[in-house]
Design an enzyme around this catalytic site. Structure first.
Site, PDB file in Angstrom:
ATOM      1  N   HIS A 127       0.882  -1.174   0.000  1.00  0.00           N
ATOM      2  CA  HIS A 127       0.000   0.000   0.000  1.00  0.00           C
ATOM      3  C   HIS A 127       0.921   1.226   0.000  1.00  0.00           C
ATOM      4  O   HIS A 127       2.037   1.173   0.529  1.00  0.00           O
ATOM      5  CB  HIS A 127      -0.829  -0.045   1.285  1.00  0.00           C
ATOM      6  CG  HIS A 127      -1.882   1.000   1.423  1.00  0.00           C
ATOM      7  ND1 HIS A 127      -1.592   2.300   1.754  1.00  0.00           N
ATOM      8  CD2 HIS A 127      -3.226   0.934   1.305  1.00  0.00           C
ATOM      9  CE1 HIS A 127      -2.724   2.997   1.825  1.00  0.00           C
ATOM     10  NE2 HIS A 127      -3.738   2.191   1.558  1.00  0.00           N
TER      11      HIS A 127
ATOM     12  N   ASP B 182       3.495  -4.047   8.166  1.00  0.00           N
ATOM     13  CA  ASP B 182       2.240  -3.316   8.036  1.00  0.00           C
ATOM     14  C   ASP B 182       1.110  -4.345   8.191  1.00  0.00           C
ATOM     15  O   ASP B 182       0.864  -5.146   7.302  1.00  0.00           O
ATOM     16  CB  ASP B 182       2.215  -2.649   6.648  1.00  0.00           C
ATOM     17  CG  ASP B 182       0.843  -2.088   6.293  1.00  0.00           C
ATOM     18  OD1 ASP B 182      -0.104  -2.250   7.079  1.00  0.00           O
ATOM     19  OD2 ASP B 182       0.727  -1.490   5.205  1.00  0.00           O
TER      20      ASP B 182
ATOM     21  N   GLN C 157      -4.116  -5.096   7.102  1.00  0.00           N
ATOM     22  CA  GLN C 157      -5.112  -6.029   6.559  1.00  0.00           C
ATOM     23  C   GLN C 157      -5.139  -7.372   7.281  1.00  0.00           C
ATOM     24  O   GLN C 157      -5.964  -8.219   6.951  1.00  0.00           O
ATOM     25  CB  GLN C 157      -4.860  -6.271   5.059  1.00  0.00           C
ATOM     26  CG  GLN C 157      -5.144  -5.070   4.180  1.00  0.00           C
ATOM     27  CD  GLN C 157      -6.610  -4.629   4.199  1.00  0.00           C
ATOM     28  OE1 GLN C 157      -7.513  -5.407   4.501  1.00  0.00           O
ATOM     29  NE2 GLN C 157      -6.850  -3.363   3.897  1.00  0.00           N
TER      30      GLN C 157
ATOM     31  N   LYS D 217      -9.674  -0.937  10.888  1.00  0.00           N
ATOM     32  CA  LYS D 217      -9.660  -2.182  10.112  1.00  0.00           C
ATOM     33  C   LYS D 217     -10.027  -3.355  11.022  1.00  0.00           C
ATOM     34  O   LYS D 217      -9.933  -4.516  10.637  1.00  0.00           O
ATOM     35  CB  LYS D 217      -8.270  -2.431   9.523  1.00  0.00           C
ATOM     36  CG  LYS D 217      -7.680  -1.267   8.749  1.00  0.00           C
ATOM     37  CD  LYS D 217      -8.157  -1.203   7.328  1.00  0.00           C
ATOM     38  CE  LYS D 217      -7.305  -0.220   6.537  1.00  0.00           C
ATOM     39  NZ  LYS D 217      -7.877   0.114   5.251  1.00  0.00           N
TER      40      LYS D 217
ATOM     41  N   CYS E 132      -4.893   2.481  -3.517  1.00  0.00           N
ATOM     42  CA  CYS E 132      -3.607   2.969  -2.966  1.00  0.00           C
ATOM     43  C   CYS E 132      -2.485   1.967  -3.209  1.00  0.00           C
ATOM     44  O   CYS E 132      -1.531   1.875  -2.422  1.00  0.00           O
ATOM     45  CB  CYS E 132      -3.700   3.286  -1.476  1.00  0.00           C
ATOM     46  SG  CYS E 132      -4.901   4.538  -1.105  1.00  0.00           S
TER      47      CYS E 132
HETATM   48  C1  PLP Z   1      -2.120  -2.713   3.724  1.00  0.00           C
HETATM   49  C2  PLP Z   1      -2.499  -1.330   4.166  1.00  0.00           C
HETATM   50  N1  PLP Z   1      -1.554  -0.542   4.703  1.00  0.00           N
HETATM   51  C3  PLP Z   1      -1.830   0.701   5.139  1.00  0.00           C
HETATM   52  C4  PLP Z   1      -3.092   1.226   5.034  1.00  0.00           C
HETATM   53  C5  PLP Z   1      -3.355   2.613   5.527  1.00  0.00           C
HETATM   54  O1  PLP Z   1      -4.193   2.577   6.643  1.00  0.00           O
HETATM   55  P1  PLP Z   1      -4.746   3.943   7.281  1.00  0.00           P
HETATM   56  O2  PLP Z   1      -5.442   4.666   6.161  1.00  0.00           O
HETATM   57  O3  PLP Z   1      -5.693   3.502   8.339  1.00  0.00           O
HETATM   58  O4  PLP Z   1      -3.586   4.692   7.800  1.00  0.00           O
HETATM   59  C6  PLP Z   1      -4.110   0.453   4.471  1.00  0.00           C
HETATM   60  C7  PLP Z   1      -5.466   0.991   4.298  1.00  0.00           C
HETATM   61  O5  PLP Z   1      -6.232   0.582   3.459  1.00  0.00           O
HETATM   62  C8  PLP Z   1      -3.809  -0.858   4.043  1.00  0.00           C
HETATM   63  O6  PLP Z   1      -4.734  -1.654   3.489  1.00  0.00           O
END
Ligand code: PLP
Length: 413
Positions: free
Chosen positions: A125, A202, A205, A228, A370
Site C-alpha cells: 500500500h 504493516d 489487513q 480495520k 492505494c
Molecule cells: C495494507 C495497508 N496498509 C496501510 C493502510 C493505511 O491505513 P490507514 O489509512 O488507516 O492509515 C491500508 C489501508 O487501506 C492498508 O490496506
C-alpha cells in the site's frame, strides 16, 4: 441465512441502510454498537485530559490508557506494555518510524560515506512505500523491491538476495490489500534478524484475524489501524521492540513526550509516550479496546472460520463467471485466508462496474486501492475490490454475483 453478527451493526437498522450490501471491509470495517456505545459513554460521562490534573477523572483516565496499553500488549503478544505506542493509524505509524528511526540511520550512514538501501515488496500500500521513498530520495538510498511469486506472496529467495550489510530496514505488509493472502512473515523476519536488519510489518489487513503474535513473528515493529478491526478511525497502534524504542527520536515534540521542560535544556523523554501526541485520541483508544473485546469475546476462531467459508464461497462463485478476471489468480488452497477479491470484468471499465453495483446497493472499492505500483506491475490501471466482514453472508455474495451478471449483460454489448 443472515450473519449472526449483522444485528450488532446499527447501520443496517431500518432507519439507516437496511438494504446495504457492504463489501468494502478492507477499506474500513463498519462499527458495531458495542464500540459506538463505549465511545459515546466515555465522551459523555468520563471525558477529561489524562495527564493534566490531580482530580479523580484524570487519575481514572491515566489508568484507562495504561490498561488499554496492557490490553494491546497482550492482544499482540508483546513482552512489555511500554512497547505499545498509540498512533493515528497505520499511515501515521509508518511515517513516524521513517522519521523517528530510519532517518537518523540514513544520516549516520551518509556521514560515514556508506551506501544504504531499504527493502519493500511489490505488493505494498502507498502508506508503506511513500515514507521510505521520500527518505530514499533525500539521502540517496536505494529502494529495493521484492518480487512476488506465482502465489502472490513475497518470493523468499529473491528477498534474501536483496539483503546486504547496507540494508537499513525491511518494510512489508503481512497481507496485501489487493491480493489478500498472507506473506510468510515469520520467515521474512527470521532472515532479517539473522542479518541484524530491522523489520517493519504493516498489519493493516491482517490484524482483523486477531491472531497476530509479535513474539512468534519476531518482528521489530508491527503497525495497524483500529478501523480495520471494527474500531474507530484516527486511532492505531505501533508495537515497537523495546531496544528500538530506546533509540528512536520523537516524531513530534510537545507536552507528553517530556519530563523536564526548561527552555535551554535537552528534554528528558519518556517511553513510549515520547512517540505519542500530547493529548492522545482517548475516545479512539476506548473504541479500539472495545472492538478487541467484542471480537475476542465471540471467539476469533469462530469468526475466522465463518469468514473463511464465506470467502471460499465468494471466490468459487466469482470464478464461475466466464468474464471474471482476477488481478491475481488465487490457488484453491489459498482461498482459506482470503476475504478480498480484486478483479476486472472482461472488457469493461471498472468504474462503470462499481457504479452499477452501487445502483444495486452494493458498496465496493474501485481504482488502484492505494496500490498503484502493484496495479502497474499487473498491467492494469484500475480494478474492483470486494472484501468481506463479519456482517456479510451468503446472500450478499449471491447478490454481488447476480449484480455482476446483470452489469455484464448491460455493458458488454
Ligand atoms: C495494507 C495497508 N496498509 C496501510 C493502510 C493505511 O491505513 P490507514 O489509512 O488507516 O492509515 C491500508 C489501508 O487501506 C492498508 O490496506
Amino acid at each position: 441465512m443472515q450473519s449472526p453478527w449483522k444485528q450488532d451493526f446499527p447501520i443496517f437498522l431500518p432507519h439507516a441502510h437496511p438494504h446495504l450490501c457492504y463489501l468494502d471491509s478492507a477499506a474500513t470495517c463498519l462499527t458495531p454498537k458495542h464500540v459506538a456505545d463505549a465511545m459515546y459513554h466515555y465522551q459523555c460521562y468520563m471525558h477529561a485530559n489524562n495527564p493534566k490534573g490531580l482530580y479523580q477523572l484524570t487519575a481514572y483516565l491515566s489508568d484507562l490508557i495504561e490498561q488499554a496499553r496492557h490490553k494491546l500488549a497482550s492482544f499482540l503478544g508483546a513482552a512489555n506494555d511500554s512497547e505499545i505506542v498509540f498512533t493515528r493509524g497505520t499511515t501515521d505509524a509508518l511515517n513516524m518510524i521513517a522519521y523517528s528511526y530510519l532517518e537518523p540511520q540514513l544520516i549516520k550512514a551518509k556521514q560515514q560515506e556508506e551506501p544504504s538501501n531499504i527493502v519493500i515488496s511489490a505488493a505494498e500500500h502507498e502508506a508503506n512505500i511513500l515514507p521510505w521513498q521520500r527518505l530514499a530520495k533525500a539521502y540517496g538510498a536505494e529502494l529495493r523491491v521484492i518480487p512476488l511469486n506465482a502465489k502472490g506472496v513475497i518470493d523468499l529467495a529473491k528477498y534474501t538476495a536483496l539483503l546486504d550489510k547496507h540494508t537499513r530496514l525491511v518494510a512489508i505488509c503481512h497481507s496485501s490489500n489487493v491480493i489478500g493472502v498472507n506473506n510468510p512473515v515469520e520467515q521474512i523476519c527470521k532472515i532479517a534478524r539473522n542479518k541484524n536488519i530491522v523489520t517493519v510489518i504493516d498489519g493493516a489487513q491482517s490484524i482483523v484475524r486477531c491472531d497476530v503474535n509479535v513474539n512468534s513473528l519476531d518482528c521489530d515493529i508491527y503497525t495497524f489501524s483500529a478501523h480495520k478491526l471494527y474500531g474507530p478511525t484516527g486511532c492505531g497502534v505501533a508495537y515497537i521492540r523495546a531496544d528500538l524504542l530506546e533509540v528512536m527520536r520523537p516524531y513530534q515534540v510537545g507536552g507528553a513526550a517530556s519530563i523536564s521542560q526548561h527552555i535551554n535544556e535537552d528534554l528528558e523523554q519518556r517511553n513510549p509516550q515520547k512517540l505519542e501526541l500530547n493529548t492522545v485520541n482517548i475516545v479512539g483508544i476506548v473504541g479500539l479496546v472495545e472492538a478487541i473485546d467484542y471480537l475476542t469475546d465471540m471467539s476469533s476462531q469462530k469468526l475466522n472460520d465463518y469468514l473463511c467459508n464465506l470467502s471460499a464461497y465468494m471466490h468459487e462463485r466469482l470464478n464461475l463467471l466466464p468474464y471474471f478476471q482476477p488481478l491475481f489468480p488465487i490457488q484453491p488452497k489459498q482461498i482459506i485466508n482470503h476475504s478480498i477479491a480484486c478483479f476486472q470484468l472482461n472488457g469493461l471499465n471498472s468504474q462503470d462496474v462499481a457504479g452499477l453495483l452501487d445502483y444495486e446497493g452494493i458498496a465496493v472499492s474501485v481504482g488502484h486501492h492505494c496500490a498503484q505500483s502493484l496495479h502497474r506491475l499487473l498491467g492494469v490501471d484500475s480494478s474492483v475490490r470486494v472484501s468481506l466482514g463479519i456482517y456479510n453472508d451468503y446472500k450478499d455474495v449471491d447478490h454481488l454475483v447476480s449484480a455482476l451478471e446483470s452489469a455484464y449483460r448491460v455493458m458488454a454489448v
